[in-house]
Design an enzyme around this catalytic site. Sequence first.
Site, PDB file in Angstrom:
ATOM      1  N   LEU A 118     -19.918 -46.521 -23.554  1.00  0.00           N
ATOM      2  CA  LEU A 118     -19.355 -45.889 -22.359  1.00  0.00           C
ATOM      3  C   LEU A 118     -18.098 -45.086 -22.688  1.00  0.00           C
ATOM      4  O   LEU A 118     -17.512 -44.468 -21.808  1.00  0.00           O
ATOM      5  CB  LEU A 118     -19.028 -46.963 -21.302  1.00  0.00           C
ATOM      6  CG  LEU A 118     -20.148 -47.960 -20.993  1.00  0.00           C
ATOM      7  CD1 LEU A 118     -19.735 -48.892 -19.864  1.00  0.00           C
ATOM      8  CD2 LEU A 118     -21.435 -47.241 -20.622  1.00  0.00           C
ATOM      9  N   ALA A 119     -17.680 -45.111 -23.941  1.00  0.00           N
ATOM     10  CA  ALA A 119     -16.493 -44.341 -24.323  1.00  0.00           C
ATOM     11  C   ALA A 119     -16.854 -42.858 -24.307  1.00  0.00           C
ATOM     12  O   ALA A 119     -17.904 -42.469 -24.817  1.00  0.00           O
ATOM     13  CB  ALA A 119     -16.042 -44.732 -25.726  1.00  0.00           C
ATOM     14  N   ALA A 120     -15.988 -42.048 -23.720  1.00  0.00           N
ATOM     15  CA  ALA A 120     -16.277 -40.610 -23.677  1.00  0.00           C
ATOM     16  C   ALA A 120     -15.039 -39.834 -23.266  1.00  0.00           C
ATOM     17  O   ALA A 120     -14.124 -40.385 -22.643  1.00  0.00           O
ATOM     18  CB  ALA A 120     -17.394 -40.320 -22.674  1.00  0.00           C
ATOM     19  N   GLN A 121     -15.049 -38.551 -23.616  1.00  0.00           N
ATOM     20  CA  GLN A 121     -14.160 -37.604 -22.944  1.00  0.00           C
ATOM     21  C   GLN A 121     -15.014 -37.177 -21.760  1.00  0.00           C
ATOM     22  O   GLN A 121     -15.913 -36.354 -21.899  1.00  0.00           O
ATOM     23  CB  GLN A 121     -13.808 -36.452 -23.895  1.00  0.00           C
ATOM     24  CG  GLN A 121     -12.690 -35.539 -23.392  1.00  0.00           C
ATOM     25  CD  GLN A 121     -12.948 -34.921 -22.034  1.00  0.00           C
ATOM     26  OE1 GLN A 121     -12.525 -35.475 -20.995  1.00  0.00           O
ATOM     27  NE2 GLN A 121     -13.639 -33.820 -21.997  1.00  0.00           N
ATOM     28  N   THR A 132     -25.785 -38.366 -18.477  1.00  0.00           N
ATOM     29  CA  THR A 132     -25.172 -37.893 -17.229  1.00  0.00           C
ATOM     30  C   THR A 132     -25.979 -36.806 -16.526  1.00  0.00           C
ATOM     31  O   THR A 132     -26.649 -35.997 -17.192  1.00  0.00           O
ATOM     32  CB  THR A 132     -23.770 -37.327 -17.533  1.00  0.00           C
ATOM     33  OG1 THR A 132     -23.349 -36.461 -16.475  1.00  0.00           O
ATOM     34  CG2 THR A 132     -23.744 -36.502 -18.807  1.00  0.00           C
ATOM     35  N   LYS A 176     -23.351 -34.237 -24.401  1.00  0.00           N
ATOM     36  CA  LYS A 176     -24.119 -35.353 -23.833  1.00  0.00           C
ATOM     37  C   LYS A 176     -25.625 -35.161 -24.058  1.00  0.00           C
ATOM     38  O   LYS A 176     -26.357 -36.132 -24.246  1.00  0.00           O
ATOM     39  CB  LYS A 176     -23.800 -35.512 -22.346  1.00  0.00           C
ATOM     40  CG  LYS A 176     -22.446 -36.160 -22.067  1.00  0.00           C
ATOM     41  CD  LYS A 176     -22.480 -37.649 -22.409  1.00  0.00           C
ATOM     42  CE  LYS A 176     -21.242 -38.384 -21.972  1.00  0.00           C
ATOM     43  NZ  LYS A 176     -21.312 -39.840 -22.224  1.00  0.00           N
ATOM     44  N   GLN A 214     -13.397 -46.935 -15.892  1.00  0.00           N
ATOM     45  CA  GLN A 214     -14.027 -47.428 -14.656  1.00  0.00           C
ATOM     46  C   GLN A 214     -15.315 -48.206 -14.952  1.00  0.00           C
ATOM     47  O   GLN A 214     -15.460 -49.383 -14.576  1.00  0.00           O
ATOM     48  CB  GLN A 214     -14.345 -46.243 -13.748  1.00  0.00           C
ATOM     49  CG  GLN A 214     -15.230 -46.598 -12.570  1.00  0.00           C
ATOM     50  CD  GLN A 214     -15.702 -45.391 -11.775  1.00  0.00           C
ATOM     51  OE1 GLN A 214     -15.144 -45.112 -10.736  1.00  0.00           O
ATOM     52  NE2 GLN A 214     -16.719 -44.687 -12.237  1.00  0.00           N
ATOM     53  N   ASP A 215     -16.251 -47.575 -15.649  1.00  0.00           N
ATOM     54  CA  ASP A 215     -17.559 -48.207 -15.854  1.00  0.00           C
ATOM     55  C   ASP A 215     -17.453 -49.405 -16.788  1.00  0.00           C
ATOM     56  O   ASP A 215     -18.080 -50.442 -16.555  1.00  0.00           O
ATOM     57  CB  ASP A 215     -18.549 -47.204 -16.462  1.00  0.00           C
ATOM     58  CG  ASP A 215     -18.875 -46.069 -15.510  1.00  0.00           C
ATOM     59  OD1 ASP A 215     -18.223 -45.984 -14.455  1.00  0.00           O
ATOM     60  OD2 ASP A 215     -19.778 -45.273 -15.816  1.00  0.00           O
ATOM     61  N   GLU A 231     -24.815 -34.222 -15.392  1.00  0.00           N
ATOM     62  CA  GLU A 231     -24.294 -32.912 -15.806  1.00  0.00           C
ATOM     63  C   GLU A 231     -25.274 -32.201 -16.742  1.00  0.00           C
ATOM     64  O   GLU A 231     -25.249 -30.983 -16.864  1.00  0.00           O
ATOM     65  CB  GLU A 231     -22.952 -33.070 -16.523  1.00  0.00           C
ATOM     66  CG  GLU A 231     -21.751 -33.138 -15.613  1.00  0.00           C
ATOM     67  CD  GLU A 231     -21.489 -31.855 -14.829  1.00  0.00           C
ATOM     68  OE1 GLU A 231     -21.409 -31.953 -13.587  1.00  0.00           O
ATOM     69  OE2 GLU A 231     -21.395 -30.775 -15.424  1.00  0.00           O
ATOM     70  N   TYR A 260     -18.996 -30.405 -22.288  1.00  0.00           N
ATOM     71  CA  TYR A 260     -19.253 -31.833 -22.048  1.00  0.00           C
ATOM     72  C   TYR A 260     -20.763 -32.096 -21.975  1.00  0.00           C
ATOM     73  O   TYR A 260     -21.293 -32.989 -22.651  1.00  0.00           O
ATOM     74  CB  TYR A 260     -18.575 -32.255 -20.731  1.00  0.00           C
ATOM     75  CG  TYR A 260     -18.983 -33.611 -20.212  1.00  0.00           C
ATOM     76  CD1 TYR A 260     -18.509 -34.775 -20.795  1.00  0.00           C
ATOM     77  CD2 TYR A 260     -19.863 -33.732 -19.134  1.00  0.00           C
ATOM     78  CE1 TYR A 260     -18.888 -36.032 -20.314  1.00  0.00           C
ATOM     79  CE2 TYR A 260     -20.245 -34.975 -18.648  1.00  0.00           C
ATOM     80  CZ  TYR A 260     -19.758 -36.118 -19.245  1.00  0.00           C
ATOM     81  OH  TYR A 260     -20.128 -37.353 -18.773  1.00  0.00           O
ATOM     82  N   HIS A 278     -20.517 -41.405 -10.099  1.00  0.00           N
ATOM     83  CA  HIS A 278     -20.284 -42.743  -9.551  1.00  0.00           C
ATOM     84  C   HIS A 278     -18.785 -43.013  -9.557  1.00  0.00           C
ATOM     85  O   HIS A 278     -18.092 -42.755 -10.522  1.00  0.00           O
ATOM     86  CB  HIS A 278     -21.075 -43.809 -10.306  1.00  0.00           C
ATOM     87  CG  HIS A 278     -21.040 -43.649 -11.783  1.00  0.00           C
ATOM     88  ND1 HIS A 278     -21.715 -42.644 -12.449  1.00  0.00           N
ATOM     89  CD2 HIS A 278     -20.392 -44.351 -12.738  1.00  0.00           C
ATOM     90  CE1 HIS A 278     -21.484 -42.734 -13.728  1.00  0.00           C
ATOM     91  NE2 HIS A 278     -20.675 -43.757 -13.946  1.00  0.00           N
TER      92      HIS A 278
HETATM   93  O1  F7E Z   1     -15.939 -32.890  -9.965  1.00  0.00           O
HETATM   94  C1  F7E Z   1     -15.146 -30.022  -7.899  1.00  0.00           C
HETATM   95  C2  F7E Z   1     -15.576 -29.817  -9.331  1.00  0.00           C
HETATM   96  O2  F7E Z   1     -14.551 -33.851 -11.787  1.00  0.00           O
HETATM   97  C3  F7E Z   1     -16.881 -32.877  -8.912  1.00  0.00           C
HETATM   98  C4  F7E Z   1     -17.809 -37.087 -14.400  1.00  0.00           C
HETATM   99  O3  F7E Z   1     -17.780 -38.482 -14.238  1.00  0.00           O
HETATM  100  O4  F7E Z   1     -19.672 -36.891 -12.925  1.00  0.00           O
HETATM  101  C5  F7E Z   1     -18.366 -36.425 -13.165  1.00  0.00           C
HETATM  102  O5  F7E Z   1     -18.343 -35.014 -13.352  1.00  0.00           O
HETATM  103  C6  F7E Z   1     -16.898 -31.513  -8.256  1.00  0.00           C
HETATM  104  C7  F7E Z   1     -17.003 -30.344  -9.256  1.00  0.00           C
HETATM  105  O6  F7E Z   1     -16.899 -34.720 -11.372  1.00  0.00           O
HETATM  106  C8  F7E Z   1     -11.526 -30.299  -7.909  1.00  0.00           C
HETATM  107  O7  F7E Z   1     -15.462 -28.444  -9.699  1.00  0.00           O
HETATM  108  C9  F7E Z   1     -13.028 -29.226  -6.789  1.00  0.00           C
HETATM  109  O8  F7E Z   1     -17.846 -29.355  -8.708  1.00  0.00           O
HETATM  110  O9  F7E Z   1     -15.131 -35.307  -9.806  1.00  0.00           O
HETATM  111  P1  F7E Z   1     -15.534 -34.247 -10.746  1.00  0.00           P
HETATM  112  P2  F7E Z   1     -18.039 -33.960 -12.211  1.00  0.00           P
HETATM  113  O10 F7E Z   1     -17.546 -32.743 -12.851  1.00  0.00           O
HETATM  114  O11 F7E Z   1     -19.217 -33.823 -11.308  1.00  0.00           O
HETATM  115  C10 F7E Z   1     -20.615 -36.663 -13.972  1.00  0.00           C
HETATM  116  C11 F7E Z   1     -21.893 -37.336 -13.591  1.00  0.00           C
HETATM  117  C12 F7E Z   1     -20.102 -37.038 -15.303  1.00  0.00           C
HETATM  118  O12 F7E Z   1     -20.849 -37.436 -16.184  1.00  0.00           O
HETATM  119  C13 F7E Z   1     -18.688 -36.747 -15.605  1.00  0.00           C
HETATM  120  O13 F7E Z   1     -18.234 -37.501 -16.715  1.00  0.00           O
HETATM  121  O14 F7E Z   1     -15.645 -31.320  -7.597  1.00  0.00           O
HETATM  122  N1  F7E Z   1     -13.700 -29.985  -7.697  1.00  0.00           N
HETATM  123  N2  F7E Z   1     -11.722 -29.409  -6.895  1.00  0.00           N
HETATM  124  C14 F7E Z   1     -12.785 -30.670  -8.410  1.00  0.00           C
HETATM  125  N3  F7E Z   1     -12.938 -31.553  -9.414  1.00  0.00           N
HETATM  126  C15 F7E Z   1     -11.820 -32.111  -9.935  1.00  0.00           C
HETATM  127  N4  F7E Z   1     -11.950 -33.017 -10.927  1.00  0.00           N
HETATM  128  N5  F7E Z   1     -10.564 -31.766  -9.477  1.00  0.00           N
HETATM  129  C16 F7E Z   1     -10.363 -30.871  -8.458  1.00  0.00           C
HETATM  130  O15 F7E Z   1      -9.233 -30.598  -8.071  1.00  0.00           O
END
Ligand code: F7E
Length: 328
Positions: free
Chosen positions: A86-89, A131, A158, A15-16, A133, A154, A184
Amino acid sequence: MKKQKVALITGVNGQDGSYLADFLLSKDYRVVGLLRYTASNDSGKLANIQHNLSNPNFSLETGDITDASAMWRIIDKQRPDEIYNLAAQSHVGESYRSPMSTAHIDAIGPLNILETIRCLDKNIRFYQASTSEMYGDTPGPQNEQALFSPISPYACAKVFAHNLTATYRKSYDIFACSGILFNHESPRRGEHFVTRKITKAAANILANNQDKLELGRIDTRRDWGFAGDYVEAMWLMLQNKEPTDYVIGTGETHTVKEFVEEVFSLAGLDINTHMVSTETLYRPHDVAFLLADPTKAETDLGWKRKVGFKQLAKMMFENDTVLIKGKK
Ligand code: F7E
């Protein structure tokens, strides 16, 4: 005549990376994108950059940021003015299942790039994708002074890369900075992240392809902005007089449930009928509250987000509706 600037973007098909490539091409850069080699000819992996493949200012290299020799070879060959890592897991949930590969990609990957810059050409400017996180349990609003308190593999990887970037800046006088980007999103967002999962499910439910959206925790709060706005901030950081780190976010926070409500109201769907929260999708530990304080970026860089929460949800839902209709 002014020399054309060259940028190397790792993770260019994400994406980014793809938004940044669009942005830099519009600024007359020559853009080199780095892709991880895969033997299969999966055209899906080029979807976000397909529109740039015939642009003479755009080219691709294959290599893996965990391979120091590959990074040396590519950086030596291309001699970029700027490198955007921007490459990452980037999936937090996946990092609990694959902590070692996450550490290799997200921590050792940037080290390989920084070491190449140090040994080969210290004039190359470096951007590291840090991030929100990294703040983990630290109460918001979070700015550049807030404590890092990572709670996922993760985030730990980071934090290493973030501190390493500052170390190379201070120790070797390299123009290296990190953007601490809060969540984002966009129509190009991967389908395993929650916003895209929600907008895609809403479109699928309307098209009778799916009945229910299954989510994990819906009470966590995130500061969600538009990825297209955030790539400009990355570029501005590398054009600055002095290298330093910046928080990039909207200054607004919403629960996952509020995002569902926003999208479901656009779709005319009832949340009680079509959404369920199940503990099997909970993470071992989840960041509860993120809210950016982007004052420093707004003051120093003149950066400000353009797209707000409602506009973002609408843009993503409308895109998925069109995509799903097209598949019928
Ligand atoms: O989860 C909850 C989940 O996976 C957001 C990455 O880009 O932003 C991202 O990380 C919230 C969390 O993003 C599901 O538990 C509920 O509380 O969309 P997400 P993230 O974990 O905040 C940061 C800034 C980064 O750097 C990361 O690379 O939503 N949630 N149910 C769920 N999340 C997912 N993925 N799937 C669900 O079913």
